[in-house]
Scaffold this motif. Structure first.
Motif, mmCIF file in Angstrom:
data_model
loop_
_atom_site.group_PDB
_atom_site.id
_atom_site.type_symbol
_atom_site.label_atom_id
_atom_site.label_comp_id
_atom_site.label_asym_id
_atom_site.label_seq_id
_atom_site.Cartn_x
_atom_site.Cartn_y
_atom_site.Cartn_z
ATOM 1 N N ASN A 1 -2.093 -78.918 4.041
ATOM 2 C CA ASN A 1 -1.881 -79.960 3.052
ATOM 3 C C ASN A 1 -1.491 -81.288 3.672
ATOM 4 O OD1 ASN A 1 -2.458 -78.306 0.905
ATOM 5 N ND2 ASN A 1 -0.373 -77.588 0.689
ATOM 6 N N SER A 2 -0.734 -81.289 4.732
ATOM 7 C CA SER A 2 -0.268 -82.547 5.286
ATOM 8 C C SER A 2 -0.098 -82.426 6.788
ATOM 9 C CB SER A 2 1.059 -82.948 4.647
ATOM 10 O OG SER A 2 2.112 -82.143 5.149
ATOM 11 N N ILE A 3 0.047 -83.587 7.424
ATOM 12 C CA ILE A 3 0.323 -83.622 8.858
ATOM 13 C C ILE A 3 1.608 -82.880 9.156
ATOM 14 C CG2 ILE A 3 0.869 -85.175 10.785
ATOM 15 C CD1 ILE A 3 -0.929 -87.259 9.339
ATOM 16 N N LEU A 4 2.571 -82.979 8.241
ATOM 17 C CA LEU A 4 3.845 -82.285 8.430
ATOM 18 C C LEU A 4 3.632 -80.781 8.495
ATOM 19 C CD1 LEU A 4 6.719 -83.284 8.753
ATOM 20 C CD2 LEU A 4 7.085 -82.877 6.323
ATOM 21 N N ASP A 5 2.769 -80.248 7.622
ATOM 22 C CA ASP A 5 2.459 -78.816 7.664
ATOM 23 C C ASP A 5 1.886 -78.403 9.008
ATOM 24 O OD1 ASP A 5 3.311 -78.482 5.088
ATOM 25 O OD2 ASP A 5 1.329 -78.514 4.187
ATOM 26 N N LEU A 6 1.080 -79.290 9.601
ATOM 27 C CA LEU A 6 0.472 -78.977 10.891
ATOM 28 C C LEU A 6 1.534 -78.886 11.981
ATOM 29 C CD1 LEU A 6 -2.665 -81.291 10.708
ATOM 30 C CD2 LEU A 6 -2.592 -78.825 10.367
ATOM 31 N N TYR A 7 2.462 -79.820 11.981
ATOM 32 C CA TYR A 7 3.549 -79.759 12.963
ATOM 33 C C TYR A 7 4.405 -78.516 12.753
ATOM 34 C CZ TYR A 7 2.946 -84.210 15.335
ATOM 35 O OH TYR A 7 2.470 -85.225 16.123
ATOM 36 N N PHE A 8 4.718 -78.206 11.482
ATOM 37 C CA PHE A 8 5.510 -77.012 11.187
ATOM 38 C C PHE A 8 4.776 -75.759 11.661
ATOM 39 C CE2 PHE A 8 8.051 -78.823 7.331
ATOM 40 C CZ PHE A 8 8.622 -79.764 8.170
ATOM 41 N N THR A 9 3.476 -75.685 11.364
ATOM 42 C CA THR A 9 2.685 -74.514 11.734
ATOM 43 C C THR A 9 2.632 -74.350 13.249
ATOM 44 O OG1 THR A 9 1.312 -74.786 9.755
ATOM 45 C CG2 THR A 9 0.429 -73.407 11.511
ATOM 46 N N GLN B 1 19.420 -72.044 21.138
ATOM 47 C CA GLN B 1 20.206 -72.702 20.090
ATOM 48 C C GLN B 1 19.411 -73.833 19.444
ATOM 49 O OE1 GLN B 1 23.769 -73.786 22.198
ATOM 50 N NE2 GLN B 1 24.384 -71.658 22.503
ATOM 51 N N ILE B 2 18.651 -74.562 20.258
ATOM 52 C CA ILE B 2 17.810 -75.636 19.725
ATOM 53 C C ILE B 2 16.698 -75.069 18.852
ATOM 54 C CG2 ILE B 2 16.162 -77.442 20.364
ATOM 55 C CD1 ILE B 2 17.884 -77.923 22.869
ATOM 56 N N LEU B 3 16.028 -74.032 19.346
ATOM 57 C CA LEU B 3 14.928 -73.423 18.579
ATOM 58 C C LEU B 3 15.432 -72.832 17.268
ATOM 59 C CD1 LEU B 3 12.891 -71.633 21.410
ATOM 60 C CD2 LEU B 3 12.573 -73.924 20.460
ATOM 61 N N TYR B 4 16.588 -72.176 17.307
ATOM 62 C CA TYR B 4 17.156 -71.565 16.105
ATOM 63 C C TYR B 4 17.569 -72.634 15.104
ATOM 64 C CZ TYR B 4 20.012 -68.351 13.286
ATOM 65 O OH TYR B 4 20.532 -67.590 12.266
ATOM 66 N N LYS B 5 18.162 -73.707 15.583
ATOM 67 C CA LYS B 5 18.571 -74.809 14.710
ATOM 68 C C LYS B 5 17.355 -75.422 14.010
ATOM 69 C CE LYS B 5 21.357 -79.079 14.835
ATOM 70 N NZ LYS B 5 22.612 -78.590 14.258
ATOM 71 N N THR B 6 16.241 -75.519 14.730
ATOM 72 C CA THR B 6 15.018 -76.068 14.139
ATOM 73 C C THR B 6 14.447 -75.132 13.089
ATOM 74 O OG1 THR B 6 14.582 -77.128 16.275
ATOM 75 C CG2 THR B 6 12.785 -77.095 14.691
ATOM 76 N N LEU B 7 14.496 -73.824 13.338
ATOM 77 C CA LEU B 7 14.047 -72.864 12.324
ATOM 78 C C LEU B 7 14.867 -72.998 11.039
ATOM 79 C CD1 LEU B 7 13.420 -69.604 14.409
ATOM 80 C CD2 LEU B 7 11.690 -70.973 13.219
ATOM 81 N N LEU B 8 16.173 -73.154 11.177
ATOM 82 C CA LEU B 8 17.031 -73.338 10.003
ATOM 83 C C LEU B 8 16.691 -74.635 9.264
ATOM 84 C CD1 LEU B 8 20.509 -72.214 11.425
ATOM 85 C CD2 LEU B 8 19.022 -70.934 9.857
ATOM 86 N N LEU B 9 16.359 -75.682 10.031
ATOM 87 C CA LEU B 9 15.951 -76.941 9.412
ATOM 88 C C LEU B 9 14.659 -76.761 8.623
ATOM 89 C CD1 LEU B 9 16.154 -80.010 8.994
ATOM 90 C CD2 LEU B 9 14.945 -80.297 11.172
ATOM 91 N N LEU B 10 13.688 -76.068 9.213
ATOM 92 C CA LEU B 10 12.419 -75.842 8.512
ATOM 93 C C LEU B 10 12.632 -75.043 7.239
ATOM 94 C CD1 LEU B 10 9.716 -75.177 11.253
ATOM 95 C CD2 LEU B 10 10.566 -77.312 10.319
ATOM 96 N N LYS B 11 13.514 -74.071 7.289
ATOM 97 C CA LYS B 11 13.804 -73.291 6.089
ATOM 98 C C LYS B 11 14.316 -74.186 4.968
ATOM 99 C CE LYS B 11 16.560 -69.401 4.351
ATOM 100 N NZ LYS B 11 17.634 -68.425 4.675
ATOM 101 N N GLN B 12 15.056 -75.217 5.339
ATOM 102 C CA GLN B 12 15.643 -76.119 4.353
ATOM 103 C C GLN B 12 14.648 -77.131 3.806
ATOM 104 O OE1 GLN B 12 18.950 -78.326 5.918
ATOM 105 N NE2 GLN B 12 19.231 -79.529 4.058
ATOM 106 N N VAL C 1 3.248 -71.087 1.807
ATOM 107 C CA VAL C 1 2.536 -70.250 2.762
ATOM 108 C C VAL C 1 3.347 -70.107 4.053
ATOM 109 C CG1 VAL C 1 0.424 -70.041 4.137
ATOM 110 C CG2 VAL C 1 0.306 -70.918 1.791
ATOM 111 N N LEU C 2 4.047 -71.179 4.426
ATOM 112 C CA LEU C 2 4.826 -71.163 5.663
ATOM 113 C C LEU C 2 6.189 -70.513 5.491
ATOM 114 C CD1 LEU C 2 4.121 -74.744 7.087
ATOM 115 C CD2 LEU C 2 2.956 -72.607 7.638
ATOM 116 N N GLN C 3 6.669 -70.422 4.256
ATOM 117 C CA GLN C 3 8.036 -69.969 4.053
ATOM 118 C C GLN C 3 8.257 -68.529 4.513
ATOM 119 O OE1 GLN C 3 10.067 -72.247 3.342
ATOM 120 N NE2 GLN C 3 11.958 -71.060 3.194
ATOM 121 N N SER C 4 7.297 -67.655 4.265
ATOM 122 C CA SER C 4 7.453 -66.270 4.697
ATOM 123 C C SER C 4 7.466 -66.160 6.219
ATOM 124 C CB SER C 4 6.334 -65.391 4.113
ATOM 125 O OG SER C 4 5.066 -65.850 4.557
ATOM 126 N N LYS C 5 6.667 -66.999 6.893
ATOM 127 C CA LYS C 5 6.652 -67.017 8.354
ATOM 128 C C LYS C 5 8.003 -67.474 8.898
ATOM 129 C CE LYS C 5 3.500 -66.816 10.947
ATOM 130 N NZ LYS C 5 2.954 -65.699 11.763
#
Length: 424
Positions: free
Chosen positions: A114-122, A185-196, A202-206
């Motif tokens: 849907n967006s460039i943001l989705d691509l970065y998240f994916t 710690q950085i990777l985990y913090k980013t995962l928590l940010l993405l969850k928020q 489609v990405l939420q379950s991943k």
């Protein structure tokens, strides 16, 4: 997870208003207030504030405000298709390495998100998944604990303080070899940010699956300095891409501390710098394929002024071909459409200085445009007004809808110009 709205796509230098504009391209009062608050922090360069709205500048990319995603797209021709320029922007980001979809873990990444943001998240999620499948790297760390077994060294002050009535325990400092360290710690913090902030179901379950499988980490305060101090070795080199994206997301996220609903994430790129880099990588790619002996350098600075006290000032052209050699050529890129007009006097004066300081045989201003054009002129002698031997060209490169074809066209046209004789 925030509920998903369709992204609003606008062009650079255009405006968005609250309660004005075509349906689907209007801001709510809360969204406008969030953008106003974000801009008010330090006067962000991505847009300016206008009456009940915002006007975007030369920055392109994506802004997420709460559940609203705004894509700001480049435009250099008469094509007013946001879908086409959405595709073009992704291609340019990919070409210059700001969106590396050629990574081994992301070769099957779909560009129809849907967006460039989705691509970065994916891409980020696939990089983290790849690291988990490989096995997370362990590191040694120093820890202190009140243990029932003696291991490591006793910390006598804390041992006496805590274990006066618990003589079966030992307060010790010891070394632990595990997956709890700064990279994770950085990777985990980013995962928590993405969850928020993720709005794509489609990405939420991943995201949820990765959080379940990723070992929980303590919170880490992240700044620019955190990433600058990271060094990679043979074991951690595979973390570089995930950490690069984590850096973009974490450092460009601005939480809404007042109401907690309209957080802002800004992944924005200066279009002038993106165009400069795109022309550079297009030339580099073309020279390599043609096996030409040209040397190519970007952002080559020379000092040209020294005060009595303080630092020297330098000039820095975008691209220098055959630096420090006979026949040196200097290119300066500008992301604007001249529409047949002459360049600004400031741009022409800038190229005159490059001509002098780099002892160039040719200099040129490189613009995007609708049609291909290349016109040359010579600077005038300041005393007599007669023509000098210093030539400056204005090259307008047509925008082509296919990125690979556009890159080939840029190289071909500039290579043809390089081979043209200098005006007599």
């Amino acid at each position: 997870m925030l509920e998903q709205d369709d992204p609003i796509r606008v062009f650079e230098h255009s405006s968005l208003w609250a309660h004005k504009g075509e349906p689907g391209k209007r801001l709510t009062d809360k969204q406008l207030q969030a953008l106003q608050a974000f801009h008010g922090e330090e006067g962000m360069p991505y847009y300016t504030l206008i009456h009940k709205g915002v006007r975007f500048t030369e920055y392109v990319g994506v802004l997420q405000v709460g559940n609203l995603t705004i894509e700001v797209l480049p435009k250099a021709d008469k094509n007013d298709s946001t879908a086409q320029w959405h595709k073009m922007l992704i291609g340019m980001l990919k070409a210059v390495g700001l969106f590396d979809i050629q990574a081994p873990t992301s070769s099957k990444l779909s560009l129809r998100a849907n967006s460039i943001l989705d691509l970065y998240f994916t891409l980020y999620l696939q990089e983290v998944e790849y690291l988990l499948h490989r096995g997370l790297v362990k590191k040694y760390r120093k820890t202190e604990s009140n243990a029932t077994a003696l291991k490591g060294s006793i910390q006598f002050a804390q041992h006496i303080q805590k274990n006066l009535v618990h003589q079966e325990r030992f307060y010790v400092r010891h070394t632990t070899y595990d997956v709890q360290h700064q990279l994770h710690q950085i990777l985990y913090k980013t995962l928590l940010l993405l969850k928020q902030i993720n709005t794509n179901p489609v990405l939420q379950s991943k995201i949820g699956s990765l959080l379940l499988n990723f070992p929980e980490q303590p919170d880490l305060k992240v700044t620019e300095a955190t990433f600058e101090k990271i060094t990679f070795n043979r074991k951690t080199e595979s973390y570089s891409k995930a950490l690069e994206i984590a850096r973009m997301l974490l450092l460009n996220y601005h939480p809404d501390v007042s109401k907690g609903q309209n957080h802002v994430l800004a992944l924005m790129f200066d279009m002038n710098m993106l165009w400069e880099r795109f022309v550079y990588v297009s030339l580099r790619k073309g020279f390599r394929k043609a096996n030409l002996s040209y040397t190519l350098h970007d952002q080559v600075h020379k000092y040209f002024w020294k005060p009595a006290k303080g630092s020297r000032s330098s000039i820095k052209p975008d691209i220098v071909i055959n630096k420090d050699k006979a026949g040196c050529v200097v290119l300066d890129t500008k992301w604007k459409n001249l529409n047949g007009y002459n360049p600004s006097p400031d741009d022409l004066r800038q190229l005159y200085v490059y001509h002098e300081y780099y002892k160039a045989s040719k200099v040129a201003l490189v613009y995007p445009g609708v049609d291909l054009s290349s016109r040359s002129g010579r600077y005038l002698c300041q005393n007599t007004g007669s023509l000098t031997d210093k030539e400056c060209s204005v090259i307008s490169l047509p925008v082509i809808g296919n990125i690979d074809a556009w890159q080939k066209s840029i190289y071909t046209h500039i290579a043809d110009w390089l081979n043209k004789p200098i005006l007599n």
